[in-house]
Design a protein around this motif. Structure first.
Motif, PDB file in Angstrom:
ATOM      1  N   LYS A   1      15.056   4.875   9.647  1.00  0.00           N
ATOM      2  CA  LYS A   1      16.037   4.379  10.088  1.00  0.00           C
ATOM      3  C   LYS A   1      15.645   3.418  11.180  1.00  0.00           C
ATOM      4  O   LYS A   1      15.923   2.348  11.870  1.00  0.00           O
ATOM      5  CB  LYS A   1      16.589   4.797  11.366  1.00  0.00           C
ATOM      6  CG  LYS A   1      18.056   5.331  11.323  1.00  0.00           C
ATOM      7  CD  LYS A   1      19.006   6.194  12.654  1.00  0.00           C
ATOM      8  CE  LYS A   1      20.048   5.496  12.868  1.00  0.00           C
ATOM      9  NZ  LYS A   1      20.695   6.913  12.808  1.00  0.00           N
ATOM     10  N   LYS A   2      14.980   3.550  12.575  1.00  0.00           N
ATOM     11  CA  LYS A   2      14.391   2.625  13.622  1.00  0.00           C
ATOM     12  C   LYS A   2      13.651   1.408  12.977  1.00  0.00           C
ATOM     13  O   LYS A   2      13.634   0.932  13.628  1.00  0.00           O
ATOM     14  CB  LYS A   2      13.485   3.834  14.712  1.00  0.00           C
ATOM     15  CG  LYS A   2      14.395   4.897  15.170  1.00  0.00           C
ATOM     16  CD  LYS A   2      13.289   5.045  16.676  1.00  0.00           C
ATOM     17  CE  LYS A   2      14.213   6.392  17.135  1.00  0.00           C
ATOM     18  NZ  LYS A   2      14.901   5.643  18.275  1.00  0.00           N
TER      19      LYS A   2
ATOM     20  N   MET B   1      15.975  -1.936  11.266  1.00  0.00           N
ATOM     21  CA  MET B   1      16.786  -2.181  12.595  1.00  0.00           C
ATOM     22  C   MET B   1      15.812  -3.754  12.802  1.00  0.00           C
ATOM     23  O   MET B   1      15.983  -4.006  13.589  1.00  0.00           O
ATOM     24  CB  MET B   1      16.460  -1.441  13.777  1.00  0.00           C
ATOM     25  CG  MET B   1      17.973  -0.070  13.769  1.00  0.00           C
ATOM     26  SD  MET B   1      18.598   1.202  15.438  1.00  0.00           S
ATOM     27  CE  MET B   1      18.488   2.337  13.941  1.00  0.00           C
TER      28      MET B   1
END
Length: 274
Positions: A93-94, A97
């Motif tokens: 998820k990180k 980004m």
């Protein structure tokens, strides 16, 4: 891994099958025998009767990602617990980004040596571009990109010696679980990546071989046509990211050549000193 080619139904020329787990096997079929430097083996009738089975590989893929997970800061463990995510999912998820190239990192995926195309188990991993602002998810993403670049080196070796890659399949334990990883692969390889719906393509392939041995079907091709697993999805390259990854891959090739060929004794000496 060889049985996975049948489980995914890639029984023709010009199809590259990536069996992705702790390591990755890159398998192709061809009706001619070609000598390809760095390819682990080529065996006639090895997967499909009448065709040569070619195998290359990367010795650290899922294992490489796991080393990052094993070394995350305690704050990440707490954040993952709070969000109800695994550490793998939180890092993905990180990392997702970040834009292509935003981490400022390039890694060489040689943490367990390089199987193909350098065939050198004495090489070790490299990461370039670290700063005081580098985050653990940046390294995680750089490792994803490194394994995609390593796969592209293998694909280029195949194609340079006449095994044109027209279709790419992915199966094993990783492709269904990590959306960002497969998007990076599509962008780096500049081709759609077709992902198997099953985590167990090798087992499906074993069943196909059993069906032929038991005279349920006459040929491996016929059995595969009826028994192969459907695709989960196809991941298409993103045009704007493709251009960034072309530039990054050019740099990866430079480091690959410098540390893996021209100055390979540097890493070997470092290992001996350790």
């Amino acid at each position: 891994a060889h049985a996975a080619v049948l489980g995914i139904g890639a029984v023709h020329n010009h199809q590259l099958t990536m069996v992705m787990g702790t390591s990755t096997c890159h398998l192709m079929l061809h009706d001619e025998h070609k000598k390809i430097p760095g390819i682990s083996g080529s065996v006639k009738d090895g997967i499909v009767p009448g065709l040569y089975a070619y195998e290359a590989g990367q010795s650290a893929v899922g294992d490489l990602f796991a080393t990052v997970v094993d070394n995350v800061p305690a704050t990440y463990i707490e954040e993952a617990r709070h969000l109800g995510l695994s550490i793998f999912d939180l890092l993905e998820k990180k990392a997702s980004m970040k834009e292509a190239g935003e981490t400022g990192l390039i890694a060489l995926d040689w943490h367990n040596g390089n199987r193909s195309p350098l065939s050198n188990s004495e090489l070790s991993g490299v990461i370039v571009g670290l700063t005081l602002h580098t985050k653990i998810e940046d390294i995680y993403r750089a490792y994803m990109e490194a394994t995609a670049f390593g796969t592209k080196m293998i694909m280029k070796a195949y194609e340079k010696h006449g095994l044109k890659v027209e279709t790419i399949y992915a199966c094993g334990g990783l492709p269904q679980k990590n959306e960002l990883l497969m998007q990076i692969y599509a962008n780096v390889l500049q081709k759609p990546v077709h992902i198997s719906n099953s985590d167990y393509a090798p087992a499906i392939g074993a069943a196909i071989l059993g069906a032929v041995a038991g005279d349920v079907y006459e040929t491996v091709e016929e059995a595969a046509a009826f028994m192969k697993q459907p695709l989960l999805k196809t991941v298409e390259p993103i045009a704007e990211d493709v251009h960034v990854y072309e530039e990054l891959f050019s740099m990866y090739e430079t480091f690959h050549r410098y540390l893996g060929i021209e100055n390979r004794l540097l890493l070997e000496k470092l290992k001996r000193l350790a």
